[in-house]
Each structure stands twice: as C-alpha cells, then as structure tokens.
Enzyme design. Structure first.
Site, PDB file in Angstrom:
ATOM      1  N   LYS A 174      -2.878  -2.235  -2.803  1.00  0.00           N
ATOM      2  CA  LYS A 174      -3.863  -1.316  -2.235  1.00  0.00           C
ATOM      3  C   LYS A 174      -3.461   0.113  -2.574  1.00  0.00           C
ATOM      4  CE  LYS A 174      -6.409  -0.054   1.916  1.00  0.00           C
ATOM      5  NZ  LYS A 174      -6.728  -0.351   3.324  1.00  0.00           N
TER       6      LYS A 174
ATOM      7  N   GLU B  58       0.813  -1.226   0.000  1.00  0.00           N
ATOM      8  CA  GLU B  58       0.000   0.000   0.000  1.00  0.00           C
ATOM      9  C   GLU B  58       0.846   1.275   0.000  1.00  0.00           C
ATOM     10  OE1 GLU B  58      -3.447   2.267   2.655  1.00  0.00           O
ATOM     11  OE2 GLU B  58      -2.615   0.374   3.343  1.00  0.00           O
TER      12      GLU B  58
END
Length: 322
Positions: free
Chosen positions: A191, A149
């Site tokens: 993500k 992420e």
C-alpha cells in the site's frame, strides 16, 4: 522443512488465496480502519461529534460490517488473554491473535509514515523498513496477509523527481528487510503512496506524469511475485486519485495495480450522509458511484465525465497526523 520448502507450502494456503482474491480484476479495498482520533476528524468535517453512535452510523453508510480500533473496547490485559504476542513497536501495537483458525487468511495492516521535507534520515528509513518487515513476517506466521504501508506524505514544495528518489530509497530498504525476514512476497499486499510532487509545489503534475514516475519506481523496486499494489490516496481529491489510478492501468503491469482508499472513497459519502438517517440510502448510492469509478480505473476504463464538484476538491491537510 527448510525455509524454501516452507514458502512453497505457503503458496497453497489461505494467505496466498486471500491475497490473490483481493488482487483480481476490478477489485480494490475500502480503507475504513481508522483510529478513534481519525474517525473524529472525519466526523468533524460534517459537524458531528466523535461518538460510538455516529461512528456506527457512518459505517452503515457503506453497507459494510467493519471494526475499527475504537469499537474494540479491550484493555491490554484483556488483549493478552487472546494473543500469543503483544509487543510495542514505535507508537503502535502489533497484535498477533492466538485463535489462528478464526483469523486465518484475513488482512492485517501497519502504517509507517515518511516525511520528505528536511529528510528522511537514513536511520528513519531503516527503522521504518525493519518495523514493516517484522510485522509482515509475524503476520504470515499467524496465517494473516500483511498490507505493507510505508506512506510518503504529500507535505512539501519539492518536485516529483525528489519524491521518486525518496520512494526508491524507502522501497529498496523495505524489500531488503522483507527478504531478510523470510517474508513470502506472494502473500503480501503493498500500500504505497503514488509518486507526486509535494502538495505545495508550484507545478501540478498530470495523471500521465504521475503514472509514469510511479510505475517507474515500482518496476525498479517491487518484485513481480507481489500480487497486488493497492495505492493510498493520501489527501488527493476523489477524482485525482481515480484519474491517476486509471492512467497507471492503460497498459499491463506485473502486479495488480489498484486502490486502498480512505478519504478518496469516504468524502462524498460522508458529505451526503450528514449524520441523518434519512440520507443513508443516498449515501450508499454515493459510495457505489465512487467504488464503481475506481473499479473501472483499475481496469483502465474510467472517465471523469459527469463527476460532481465535491469529488474534485482536494483533501490534503498539512502536517496531518493519524
């Protein structure tokens, strides 16, 4: 066994099966793994103190048994007894558990935050990418699916073209260092932030425009071997995040394009709950509404008709810290 052979063997392990299971039609992730400080911000939005009882009450509103970092009351010395590796990376801790069988196939997430105004520098991007790649490699070595992420914050008044330029830089570095660390792409979940204009930009982009630029960036940077791209909401309203996801799924993609939302799944639920036991059932129903909406968006079948005004309120916070 050489690295290629090791990677081929991993394709039959719980890592690959776990990633593929999540990246399947209609599925996404409820991100409720916040730090103690972030839990406090969520609770403060409905006038509650950040206590263990209130945190557990909020979790009960989602009908799920989840652990956040505040619920694991272990000292560093206690953690070392359960871990073979405990190393400091930036301001965070990367924990790789010794009890591999118990944790095998679960997901582990590490976030890196990128700010566009006045940057980011080449060094900042390199450091962010290297840290994510090392975390991903260590996670896979210990039977865990890493959720990678690099979050690009909404702060700024820049146009969407500036965001896509920065996103492409960041993702080029991330995948370069993932490859350098022999990370199996089939065993990770991504993500990223959606590609949007800065929150203070004078022109608001439509879901179709956001989908166009976001998919353009992904197609230029993300290998099709990656099973799932699970977007964060990043301060968008619940309806905005769902509409944008829906727009991205109007035609087939090389990856499962879905959601890993925190605020965009939690806000209506917390507002409905208000810390009152008698509101738990209503809060759970509110959560199911949001979960169903985003499941439909993953399938490209969502309509915003009938959405309430609370779900349309933006949640961007300038200078937000986790």
């Amino acid at each position: 066994m050489d690295q290629n052979g090791a990677n081929e063997a991993l394709l039959e392990t719980p890592i690959w099966k776990c990633a593929k299971s999540i990246a399947s039609p209609g599925r996404g992730i409820l991100a409720i793994d916040e730090s103690n400080a972030t839990c406090g911000k969520r609770l403060a939005s409905i006038g509650l103190d950040n206590t263990e009882a209130n945190r557990h009450g909020a979790i009960g509103s989602f009908c799920l048994l989840l652990l956040d970092s505040a619920s694991i009351s272990l000292s560093p010395s206690s953690l070392r007894r359960h871990c073979t590796s405990l190393q400091r990376m930036g301001k965070g801790l990367l924990i790789v558990c010794e009890r591999r069988i118990s944790f095998r196939g679960l997901k582990l997430m590490r976030r890196t935050v990128i700010r566009i105004p006045c940057g980011p520098s080449a060094l900042a991007v390199k450091e962010a990418a290297w840290g994510l790649a090392r975390y991903a490699a260590i996670s896979q070595d210990n039977g865990l699916v890493p959720i990678v992420e690099p979050e690009i914050l909404l702060d700024g008044d820049h146009p969407i073209e500036r965001t896509v330029k920065i996103a492409e830089r960041v993702w080029a570095e991330v995948f370069y260092y993932l490859a350098q660390n022999n990370v199996l792409f089939e065993g990770i979940l991504l993500k990223p932030s959606m590609v949007t204009p800065g929150a203070e930009h004078k022109e608001k982009a439509s879901p179709e425009t956001i989908a166009k630029y976001t998919l353009q960036m992904l197609k230029r940077r993300v290998p099709p071997a990656v099973p799932g791209v699970m977007f964060l909401s990043g301060g968008q309203s619940e309806v905005e995040a769902t509409l944008n996801l829906n727009a991205m799924n109007q035609s087939p993609n090389p990856w499962h394009v879905s959601f890993s939302y925190a605020r965009a799944l939690q806000n209506s639920v917390l507002k409905t709950w208000q810390g009152r036991p008698e509101n738990v059932e209503a809060a759970q129903k509110a959560f199911l509404v949001r979960a169903k909406s985003n499941s439909l968006a993953q399938l490209g079948k969502y309509s915003a008709e009938g959405e309430n005004e609370e779900a349309k309120k933006g949640m961007f916070a300038k200078g937000y810290n986790y």
